[in-house]
Structures are given as structure tokens and as C-alpha cells.
Design a protein around this motif. Structure first.
Motif, PDB file in Angstrom:
ATOM      1  N   GLY A   1       0.589  -1.180  -0.055  1.00  0.00           N
ATOM      2  CA  GLY A   1      -0.008   0.016  -0.043  1.00  0.00           C
ATOM      3  C   GLY A   1       0.820   1.406   0.023  1.00  0.00           C
ATOM      4  N   MET A   2       2.298   1.224   0.103  1.00  0.00           N
ATOM      5  CA  MET A   2       3.011   2.349   0.020  1.00  0.00           C
ATOM      6  C   MET A   2       2.787   3.284  -1.405  1.00  0.00           C
ATOM      7  N   GLU A   3       2.617   4.479  -1.285  1.00  0.00           N
ATOM      8  CA  GLU A   3       2.610   5.418  -2.326  1.00  0.00           C
ATOM      9  C   GLU A   3       3.951   5.554  -2.906  1.00  0.00           C
ATOM     10  N   LEU A   4       4.058   5.418  -4.444  1.00  0.00           N
ATOM     11  CA  LEU A   4       5.353   5.673  -4.646  1.00  0.00           C
ATOM     12  C   LEU A   4       5.334   6.710  -5.883  1.00  0.00           C
ATOM     13  N   THR A   5       6.442   7.357  -6.068  1.00  0.00           N
ATOM     14  CA  THR A   5       6.661   8.221  -7.325  1.00  0.00           C
ATOM     15  C   THR A   5       7.290   6.861  -8.381  1.00  0.00           C
TER      16      THR A   5
END
Length: 47
Positions: A8-12
């Protein structure tokens, strides 16, 4: 902004350690461990 489907980590795009194409979609991962979990059981994370 892509989200790692396993943790669930938001990434660029530049934060992404790995990507996997599945079902016509590209999935981004924060670690090789998350990528491996996804590849072991992709339907758990895509349905």
C-alpha cells in the motif's frame, strides 16, 4: 501516483524498485520482496 499493491505504499516512478506487467496493467513495487509476493499470487492483489 502509483501505489504498491502488496503493502500500500505510495510511490513516485523514481521510488519504484521493480515493476510487473499483469493483465495489461503495470504495477509498481517498493521492494523486491513485495514484487515477489505479487508474482507468487497476483490474483490476491488484483481482485
Amino acid at each position: 501516483m502509483p501505489t504498491d499493491p502488496v503493502c500500500g505504499m505510495e510511490l513516485t516512478s523514481s521510488d519504484s524498485v521493480a515493476t510487473v506487467r499483469h493483465g495489461g496493467e503495470t504495477y509498481f513495487f517498493c521492494s523486491e520482496e513485495c514484487r515477489q509476493r505479487f508474482e507468487d499470487k497476483p490474483t490476491v492483489y488484483t481482485e
